[in-house]
Design an enzyme around this catalytic site. Structure first.
Site, PDB file in Angstrom:
ATOM      1  N   LYS A  29       8.737 -14.988  -4.451  1.00 45.27           N
ATOM      2  CA  LYS A  29       9.842 -14.159  -5.317  1.00 45.27           C
ATOM      3  C   LYS A  29      10.485 -13.136  -4.517  1.00 45.27           C
ATOM      4  CE  LYS A  29       8.251 -10.734  -7.503  1.00 45.27           C
ATOM      5  NZ  LYS A  29       8.992  -9.566  -7.368  1.00 45.27           N
ATOM      6  N   ASN A  30       9.854 -12.505  -3.406  1.00 48.46           N
ATOM      7  CA  ASN A  30      10.547 -11.477  -2.823  1.00 48.46           C
ATOM      8  C   ASN A  30      11.378 -11.995  -1.784  1.00 48.46           C
ATOM      9  OD1 ASN A  30       9.782  -9.474  -4.510  1.00 48.46           O
ATOM     10  ND2 ASN A  30       7.752  -8.963  -3.326  1.00 48.46           N
TER      11      ASN A  30
ATOM     12  N   CYS B  70       8.857  -3.029 -13.528  1.00 48.94           N
ATOM     13  CA  CYS B  70       7.814  -2.911 -13.702  1.00 48.94           C
ATOM     14  C   CYS B  70       7.397  -1.349 -13.853  1.00 48.94           C
ATOM     15  CB  CYS B  70       6.488  -3.671 -13.052  1.00 48.94           C
ATOM     16  SG  CYS B  70       6.632  -5.296 -13.021  1.00 48.94           S
TER      17      CYS B  70
ATOM     18  N   ARG C 263       9.208   4.488  -7.427  1.00 48.71           N
ATOM     19  CA  ARG C 263       9.998   3.798  -6.569  1.00 48.71           C
ATOM     20  C   ARG C 263      11.426   4.115  -6.434  1.00 48.71           C
ATOM     21  NH1 ARG C 263       8.172  -2.289  -8.196  1.00 48.71           N
ATOM     22  NH2 ARG C 263       8.740  -1.951 -10.143  1.00 48.71           N
TER      23      ARG C 263
ATOM     24  N   ASP D 268       0.131  -5.615  -4.294  1.00 51.52           N
ATOM     25  CA  ASP D 268       0.404  -6.458  -5.297  1.00 51.52           C
ATOM     26  C   ASP D 268      -0.745  -7.525  -5.568  1.00 51.52           C
ATOM     27  OD1 ASP D 268       2.894  -5.897  -5.659  1.00 51.52           O
ATOM     28  OD2 ASP D 268       3.894  -7.527  -4.681  1.00 51.52           O
TER      29      ASP D 268
ATOM     30  N   ARG E 162       8.248 -13.719 -13.805  1.00 48.41           N
ATOM     31  CA  ARG E 162       9.102 -13.061 -13.001  1.00 48.41           C
ATOM     32  C   ARG E 162       8.599 -13.380 -11.528  1.00 48.41           C
ATOM     33  NH1 ARG E 162       9.616  -8.358 -11.848  1.00 48.41           N
ATOM     34  NH2 ARG E 162       8.159  -7.297 -13.091  1.00 48.41           N
TER      35      ARG E 162
END
Length: 386
Positions: free
Chosen positions: A22-23, A85, A90, A273, A366
């Site tokens: 995903k990243n 999220c 952040r 994560d 996601r």
């Protein structure tokens, strides 16, 4: 709004293939995209839009990554302050101060970041703390800057290396990706390239924990074991059997799960994560386990939902959790608060006695491609409810 319904108690067995990270793969603005099977062809030659609206950016914090490339290419960008999220503050301060150091003029108006620069100029930038998206944003911006940029105290995640490799295929001049110091020599333009997306190490880790929690036996294919040493080591400490081959990991869960302690750290440390997923495994362990979360200050939101399922967890301050092992979890209706919390609730539902209903599962979509289908193929009693 979709829900996921799980009837727990089945051991997971079989094979699963991991999707792209995903990243490491994110969208662009106004590009022409054609998809066929697992390939996407992207034509960005006629992009003329330099604004990323709130409706897009609020759904995914990583959308902030269009800021650096747009400023570098077009000399201006307008990007909504990000959402995503609810796991911590952040802030994007380091993105903005870095772009200012490269010569961009930054202002924030009505919830939008506006940046302008005739052409960015290379400089030396120090990150107060390693930031993945900050490193990526400034690395992309610096590829078209005039002169040389040096990023110090950079993030070292595999996704940083993957982005560097992609940019180099396009003609960028980058050295040091994967270390704390990255050097970028600016070029005048980039060219098209054929890029392979690296496997998603967090998806792989999630299936590894699911195998251990259900005392199952799963062969995880299409992964990169070298990216997952922290996850592998902790699963071994908890008693799981791990067999590693090239691009494959087999995980066999054991009847007795051992207690451990984890501390989340920037890569190559234990990934934040994976903290929520491991907390489910700790809840089934013999004895007490400790979690020290050092990356995000609000990443224990899933704890109350796990407690609804019978987990015995106590939080001490914003950063520490004591997990006391219990014999079993029980099915319940629970609410997903973020992407990885969703994954932890799915794992909890797989091992719980009875039926679990997970609400607000849009979070999980996601980061996981058809997770209910992959788990069903492994023997889970799981389905999505429209």
């Amino acid at each position: 709004m979709d829900k996921i319904k799980i009837k727990g108690g089945n051991q997971l067995k079989g094979e699963v293939t991991i999707s792209g990270a995903k990243n490491a793969a994110l969208e662009d603005l106004g590009a022409k995209c054609k998809s066929k099977q697992e390939k996407i062809k992207i034509n960005c030659s006629k992009i003329n839009k330099t604004e990323a609206e709130y409706e897009l950016v609020r759904k995914m914090r990583a959308s902030i990554l269009v800021l650096g490339p747009l400023v570098a290419r077009f000399g201006k960008a307008k990007v909504s302050l990000p959402g995503g999220c609810a796991i911590g503050a952040r802030p994007v301060d380091m993105h903005l101060t870095g772009l200012e150091a490269l010569g961009a003029k930054i202002s924030i108006k009505h919830g939008y970041i506006e940046a302008q620069a005739n052409r960015l100029k290379g400089t030396e930038i120090y990150f107060d703390i390693p930031t993945v998206t900050g490193t990526e944003n400034l690395m992309m911006a610096a590829t078209l800057a005039k002169g040389t940029t040096i990023l110090k105290n950079s993030a070292r995640e595999p996704e940083i290396v993957a982005l560097s490799n992609a940019l180099k295929l396009m003609g960028a001049k980058i050295t040091g990706a994967g270390t704390s110091v990255i050097k970028i020599k600016g070029v005048n333009s980039l060219k098209p390239a054929k890029i392979s997306v690296i496997p998603d190490r967090i998806e792989a880790g999630t299936f590894m924990v699911a195998a251990a929690a259900t005392r199952g036996n799963i062969l995880i294919k299409g992964c990169e074991p070298e990216h997952m040493s922290g996850i592998i080591d902790k699963l071994k400490q908890m008693g799981s059997s791990i067999e590693i081959k090239k691009n494959q990991i087999r995980v066999k869960g054991k009847k007795t799960i051992k207690n451990i302690n984890i501390k989340t750290l920037p890569y190559p440390g234990f990934p934040t994560d994976m903290q929520a997923q491991f907390m489910v495994l700790m809840s089934l362990a013999k004895g007490n386990s400790m979690v020290n979360e050092t990356i995000f200050e609000n990443r224990f939101i899933h704890v109350n939902e796990l407690k609804r399922m019978g987990a015995d967890i106590s939080i001490s301050g914003p950063n520490n959790a004591l997990v006391r092992g219990v014999k079993t979890l029980t099915g319940a209706s629970v609410m997903a608060s973020d992407l990885r919390a969703s994954a932890s609730l799915v794992i909890a539902g797989l091992v719980a006695q009875g039926t679990t209903i997970i609400h607000r599962v849009y979070h999980i979509d996601r980061g996981y491609d058809s997770i209910e289908k992959k788990l069903s193929n492994l023997g889970a009693d799981i389905k999505r409810i429209k």
